[in-house]
Motif scaffolding. Structure first.
Motif, PDB file in Angstrom:
ATOM      1  N   PRO A   1      -2.718   2.352   4.839  1.00 16.70           N
ATOM      2  CA  PRO A   1      -1.610   3.161   5.574  1.00 16.70           C
ATOM      3  C   PRO A   1      -0.904   3.668   4.254  1.00 16.70           C
ATOM      4  CG  PRO A   1      -0.884   1.044   6.068  1.00 16.70           C
ATOM      5  CD  PRO A   1      -2.275   1.015   5.224  1.00 16.70           C
TER       6      PRO A   1
ATOM      7  N   ALA B   1       0.775  -1.187  -0.033  1.00 18.71           N
ATOM      8  CA  ALA B   1      -0.094   0.039   0.121  1.00 18.71           C
ATOM      9  C   ALA B   1       0.875   1.293  -0.222  1.00 18.71           C
ATOM     10  CB  ALA B   1      -1.000   0.020   1.160  1.00 18.71           C
ATOM     11  N   ARG B   2       1.922   1.163   0.770  1.00 22.48           N
ATOM     12  CA  ARG B   2       2.681   2.413   1.061  1.00 22.48           C
ATOM     13  C   ARG B   2       3.448   2.588  -0.494  1.00 22.48           C
ATOM     14  NH1 ARG B   2       4.364   1.355   5.879  1.00 22.48           N
ATOM     15  NH2 ARG B   2       2.859   2.651   6.809  1.00 22.48           N
TER      16      ARG B   2
ATOM     17  N   GLU C   1       2.399   1.828  -3.484  1.00 17.81           N
ATOM     18  CA  GLU C   1       1.665   2.209  -4.409  1.00 17.81           C
ATOM     19  C   GLU C   1       1.391   3.668  -4.290  1.00 17.81           C
ATOM     20  OE1 GLU C   1      -1.142  -0.255  -7.210  1.00 17.81           O
ATOM     21  OE2 GLU C   1      -2.579   0.742  -5.507  1.00 17.81           O
ATOM     22  N   ALA C   2       1.223   4.003  -2.733  1.00 16.40           N
ATOM     23  CA  ALA C   2       0.930   5.425  -2.578  1.00 16.40           C
ATOM     24  C   ALA C   2       2.150   6.338  -3.038  1.00 16.40           C
ATOM     25  CB  ALA C   2       0.496   5.494  -1.129  1.00 16.40           C
ATOM     26  N   THR C   3       3.173   5.808  -2.915  1.00 21.94           N
ATOM     27  CA  THR C   3       4.231   6.515  -3.151  1.00 21.94           C
ATOM     28  C   THR C   3       4.298   7.020  -4.975  1.00 21.94           C
ATOM     29  OG1 THR C   3       5.395   5.914  -1.255  1.00 21.94           O
ATOM     30  CG2 THR C   3       6.834   7.173  -3.058  1.00 21.94           C
ATOM     31  N   LEU C   4       3.889   5.822  -5.566  1.00 20.03           N
ATOM     32  CA  LEU C   4       3.933   5.753  -7.317  1.00 20.03           C
ATOM     33  C   LEU C   4       2.665   6.956  -7.626  1.00 20.03           C
ATOM     34  CD1 LEU C   4       3.760   1.988  -8.006  1.00 20.03           C
ATOM     35  CD2 LEU C   4       5.898   3.531  -8.609  1.00 20.03           C
ATOM     36  N   ALA C   5       1.814   6.938  -6.520  1.00 21.39           N
ATOM     37  CA  ALA C   5       0.600   7.826  -6.904  1.00 21.39           C
ATOM     38  C   ALA C   5       0.873   9.183  -6.747  1.00 21.39           C
ATOM     39  CB  ALA C   5      -0.616   7.495  -6.010  1.00 21.39           C
TER      40      ALA C   5
ATOM     41  N   LEU D   1      -2.409   3.777 -12.078  1.00 19.71           N
ATOM     42  CA  LEU D   1      -1.855   2.840 -11.567  1.00 19.71           C
ATOM     43  C   LEU D   1      -1.948   1.535 -11.681  1.00 19.71           C
ATOM     44  CD1 LEU D   1      -2.366   4.687  -7.728  1.00 19.71           C
ATOM     45  CD2 LEU D   1      -0.120   4.100  -9.025  1.00 19.71           C
TER      46      LEU D   1
ATOM     47  N   PRO E   1      -4.807   7.624  -1.573  1.00 14.25           N
ATOM     48  CA  PRO E   1      -5.553   6.234  -1.272  1.00 14.25           C
ATOM     49  C   PRO E   1      -5.890   5.898   0.273  1.00 14.25           C
ATOM     50  CG  PRO E   1      -2.782   6.295  -1.046  1.00 14.25           C
ATOM     51  CD  PRO E   1      -3.374   7.695  -1.138  1.00 14.25           C
TER      52      PRO E   1
END
Lengths: 255, 226
Positions: B92, A155-156, A158-162, B58, B89
């Motif tokens: 976390p 999750a982290r 992908e959040a950085t890719l986002a 994504l 998103p």
């Protein structure tokens, strides 16, 4: 410096008493390891005897081509073995193969270029074996950690890719932790060497009657060479393998 | 009511399909998303979050086409697209360190000035929060920190994935008020995923309803003032 000792088959056979002791402990405490102890004993005997004869032949032939073939076989088997520890990493074989080959070639190339060892089978085979073996362990541990990192931090990442980060930027914290994991074991054992354990080369030379100063110097050379090879292997393996988690459009691949 | 009567089109999705193994996550999805605030609503597992992730690449669809401002989405460089169409998103998702280091990181990626104070205020946080360790934040504070981090990139579209799902009612109302204010102050478009049709009415003027990976309805909403 004395260079050879004779060890009889009877002496080797006598140490089987300790193998029997290990099996007895397992049987007594129901650890269920008797079969594994048996397999380990037979395999170590067969594999070491075979490689002993192979090394003898290579030493006698003393051609660099045979040394190259033996080290290549070690690299391929090392990569295959390490891959089984890195199951969560997609297509881990090629990064591992290139990591081991690079670590072996760079480390051996440097020790020869610096005049530490002569470029002969007598030096390149045992040193190459140690270098590739340690590089295998380090890269296997590093990629095992990398696989766990990508599973836990998906999750982290992908959040950085986002945010518009590249795959390399998004994976950087995970790659850093994986690299540390791969290198830390050897660094720790190097810190405690001579205090908590005596490394094998030094013990072997002392048993063979070598001067302790020579034994220590040779051991230091090997320890420092291994530090370099472990760093190269873990760096190449993690740098190449982390890309396999991403698509060319900087997306995380589905697992 | 047709969308073209409603406002300019931001995203157009045509026959979009996406499968994961045997499961069809999105099945021939066709929808228009206009400039302004759109809610993607539907039950759990309807494909809402996947649809949102398609909008800033994504993930790419197996089949079908998506365009953004009239241009095929896959003709955009994914990295610059993600800075323009920013996804916030579910948790976390913050990097280790402080809120300030997270904001600086995002600003650097987008080559923008790291104005943490302004972004924190826009996200409804006191500027003192810049020095706070993200590991010690409440869920609501983390949500706002992610919003501040996205805003520093000065995006034109904010994609929000269930921004209030983990919050109590009071924190939810506060985040909703922040989002409504952002739309007024920044003239930013918002695409919001929510399982709550009431929230869609409070925050959006247009909705796309999904169920089982298919669009089951799309059209304008009579927005209820907060």
């Amino acid at each position: 410096m004395s260079t050879s000792i004779h060890v009889s088959a009877g002496q080797v056979a006598a140490t089987l008493v300790l193998v029997a002791l290990a099996a007895a402990v397992s049987f007594w405490r129901r650890a269920d390891l008797e079969r594994d102890i048996g397999i380990a004993t037979v395999r170590s005997f067969v594999q070491l005897t075979a490689i002993g004869y192979a090394i003898k032949l290579i030493f006698e032939a003393d051609t660099l081509a045979l040394v190259f073939v033996l080290l290549t076989v070690m690299v391929v088997f090392g990569a295959l073995t390490a891959r089984s520890r890195a199951k969560k990493v997609p297509n881990a074989f090629w990064p591992l193969l290139i990591a081991l080959a690079t670590a072996g070639a760079t480390t051996l190339g440097l020790v020869v270029a610096l005049g530490v060892f002569e470029p002969t089978a007598r030096y390149l085979v045992p040193v190459g074996g140690m270098v590739i073996g340690n590089a295998m362990t380090a890269s296997a541990v590093a990629l095992n950690r990398l696989g766990d990192e990508f599973a836990d931090s998906r999750a982290r990442i992908e959040a950085t890719l986002a945010l518009g980060a590249t795959a390399q930027q998004a994976a950087a914290p995970s790659v850093r932790r994986a690299l540390r994991s791969g290198m830390i074991t050897l660094i720790d054992s190097t810190k405690t060497t001579g205090l908590i354990f005596f490394p094998g080369t030094m013990v072997g030379m002392l048993l063979a009657g070598a001067n302790p100063t020579d034994a220590v110097r040779l051991q230091l050379i090997l320890l420092y060479a291994l530090l370099g090879s472990v760093a190269i292997a873990a760096l190449v393996a993690t740098t190449m393998a982390h890309r396999n988690f991403f698509t060319p459009a900087q997306q995380l691949r589905e697992q | 009511m047709r969308l073209r009567d409603h406002g300019a089109v931001l995203f157009e999705l045509r026959d979009v399909c996406l499968a994961r193994g045997e499961r069809r996550v999105l099945d021939s999805v066709g929808a228009d998303i206009p400039v302004g605030a759109t809610a993607i609503v539907g039950p759990s597992g309807a494909g809402k979050s996947t649809l949102l992730r398609l909008l800033n690449r994504l993930v790419d669809p197996d089949r079908g086409s998506i365009s953004y401002r009239g241009r095929p989405l896959d003709s955009y460089d994914p990295l610059s697209l993600r800075r323009e169409v920013s996804l916030v998103p579910q948790l976390p998702a913050l990097l280790e360190g402080t809120i300030g280091t997270n904001i600086d990181y995002a600003a650097k990626l987008a080559e923008k000035r790291p104005d943490a104070e302004r972004c924190l205020r826009l996200a409804g946080l006191d500027p003192d929060f810049a020095g706070r360790d993200v590991a010690k934040l409440s869920v609501g504070e983390q949500q706002r920190a992610m919003l501040a981090r996205a805003l520093v990139q000065e995006p034109q579209v904010l994609l929000l994935d269930e921004p209030t799902s983990a919050l109590d009612r009071e924190a939810r109302d506060a985040i909703e008020a922040t989002l409504a204010r952002l739309q007024d102050e920044l003239e930013i478009s918002i695409v919001l995923v929510s399982h709550d049709p009431e929230q869609a009415l409070r925050l959006a003027e247009w909705e796309v309803r999904l169920d089982g990976g298919r669009v089951v309805g799309t059209g304008p909403l009579e927005r209820v003032p907060l």
